[in-house]
Write a protein that holds these residues in place. Sequence first.
Motif, short mmCIF file in Angstrom:
data_model
loop_
_atom_site.label_atom_id
_atom_site.label_comp_id
_atom_site.label_asym_id
_atom_site.label_seq_id
_atom_site.Cartn_x
_atom_site.Cartn_y
_atom_site.Cartn_z
N PHE A 237 -4.78 -29.42 -4.05
CA PHE A 237 -6.16 -29.82 -4.26
C PHE A 237 -6.26 -31.33 -4.51
CE2 PHE A 237 -10.13 -29.21 -7.09
CZ PHE A 237 -10.96 -29.46 -6.00
N ALA A 238 -5.31 -31.84 -5.30
CA ALA A 238 -5.33 -33.26 -5.67
C ALA A 238 -5.07 -34.18 -4.48
CB ALA A 238 -4.30 -33.53 -6.76
N ILE A 239 -4.29 -33.70 -3.49
CA ILE A 239 -3.90 -34.59 -2.38
C ILE A 239 -4.50 -34.15 -1.04
CG2 ILE A 239 -1.76 -35.28 -3.51
CD1 ILE A 239 -0.24 -33.30 -1.80
N THR A 240 -5.45 -33.23 -1.06
CA THR A 240 -6.12 -32.83 0.17
C THR A 240 -7.01 -33.97 0.67
OG1 THR A 240 -6.10 -30.47 -0.31
CG2 THR A 240 -7.83 -31.26 1.16
N ASP B 294 -14.26 -35.12 0.64
CA ASP B 294 -14.76 -36.15 -0.28
C ASP B 294 -14.73 -35.63 -1.71
OD1 ASP B 294 -15.82 -38.45 -1.24
OD2 ASP B 294 -17.89 -38.02 -0.64
N ILE B 295 -13.52 -35.59 -2.27
CA ILE B 295 -13.30 -35.04 -3.61
C ILE B 295 -12.77 -36.14 -4.51
CG2 ILE B 295 -12.02 -33.32 -4.95
CD1 ILE B 295 -11.77 -31.70 -2.34
N SER B 296 -13.39 -36.33 -5.64
CA SER B 296 -12.94 -37.36 -6.58
C SER B 296 -11.85 -36.81 -7.48
CB SER B 296 -14.11 -37.84 -7.44
OG SER B 296 -14.55 -36.79 -8.29
N ALA B 297 -11.09 -37.72 -8.10
CA ALA B 297 -10.05 -37.31 -9.04
C ALA B 297 -10.66 -36.57 -10.22
CB ALA B 297 -9.26 -38.53 -9.52
N ALA B 298 -11.84 -37.01 -10.66
CA ALA B 298 -12.52 -36.35 -11.78
C ALA B 298 -12.86 -34.90 -11.44
CB ALA B 298 -13.79 -37.11 -12.15
N LEU B 299 -13.32 -34.66 -10.20
CA LEU B 299 -13.64 -33.30 -9.79
C LEU B 299 -12.37 -32.44 -9.75
CD1 LEU B 299 -15.62 -31.18 -8.73
CD2 LEU B 299 -15.21 -32.06 -6.42
N VAL B 300 -11.28 -33.03 -9.30
CA VAL B 300 -10.01 -32.30 -9.26
C VAL B 300 -9.62 -31.85 -10.67
CG1 VAL B 300 -7.53 -32.49 -8.85
CG2 VAL B 300 -9.15 -33.41 -7.18
N VAL B 301 -9.69 -32.77 -11.64
CA VAL B 301 -9.30 -32.46 -13.02
C VAL B 301 -10.24 -31.42 -13.62
CG1 VAL B 301 -9.01 -33.40 -15.34
CG2 VAL B 301 -8.21 -34.69 -13.36
#
Length: 431
Positions: free
Chosen positions: A78-81, A91-98
Amino acid sequence: MTRRTPAVAVERVLALAGAALVLLAVAVTAHAWREVPLPGPLLVGAFIAAIATGELLRIDLPGSRESAPIATAAAFAFAITSEAQRGEPADISAALVVATTAFAMGFGVAPHLMRGRLVRVSDLTTRLFSVAVAAVLFREVPLAEGRTLVQVALDTTVPRWLVAVAMLLVTLVALLVEAVLAAAARAARDHARFPRVLSDELRAASGLATALSTTGALIALAERPLGVIAIPLFLFPLVLTQFAVRRYASVRATYRQTIRSLSRLTELAGYTEHGHALRVATVSLAMGRDLGMSERDAVDLEYAALLHDIGQVALREPIPGGATVMAAPADQRRIANDGAEIVRQTGVLDKVARIMEAQTTPFRQVREFGEDLPLASRIIKVVNAFDDLVGDSPAPSRRDAAVERIHLGLGYEYDPRVVDSLTRVLGRGVH
């Protein structure tokens, strides 16, 4: 005022840091959501399901470790997609991943908590921080010509193998961060030396690290041609691996339980006091950690401590109270040699037998003649003498008298460094 132990302090710091990380991620995500809709709801939902399932299927590893390989691999993916199906940018931010990972982890852990199973906050926090590191490195930090790695991954002119290598490196760095945090928590919990614990953590994680990194990268790379089906497709081999790891951990636990049961033979036969072997093993293990012993050596120490009196079954008459410290040196050596010979018959505990064989050797053999006396043997010699003198008595005066008597043999019978360790361990209330 109640004094906090290092374990409690580290657990609290990790818990507060994890809570702060989640709150920050949720705040940033909520702020961004007002302006831009949630990207790829199907993609995000699939990763939530995978991470939650992985937490639900977490496994116990040797060394009192807990791991959730499926959840970790899915979170890394998920973090590196970088791309969703049909080549659309993810278009996924690091904050959304966490924030999403934290929600999924909580959802997956909930059934364990409802069943009353212990869940360490430090384990969850270290995994969440490793995912945060991967997401920030891949999505937020400009590393290549002012571009983030996710922007590089979306560049069709960049070779795919180079993108794959970058993904692997990011996840490996994240796993290194997790190992460091886990080692800090474990060192505080076991009162062990951090460098040694870190070395053990890296060794223990090395087997799964490759599988987690490659699985995360494969899922991320397969998102473009396969879509969300890539998540269960590439996690399935990890499920099979997890079953194998679970089986191995179960065999190790059964083996350890068998050793513990065998150690009670002398108690049941009336040769030693009740609980003597277990007390010696508990204190010896704490001293081994205190002295910087590796996890592998600590296992041999525990087995040898549990079985150190097994040679007494060959005696015609029991020693009063089973206290070998009161026996003649020749009798002590015979008990140690008989016990070592019994253990050697297993064919798989030769190192344990060597430790047991040398457990009665005076420290002066090392000091005067340079004999190679295992540290584990020196530890068992001190702890056995202490427990023979104290037994299960809780009286502080009796313990002080036992330590004082051991000090009379300092440098001759007992290793001064080991005796100092005994004093520290007893000061922590271990006995």
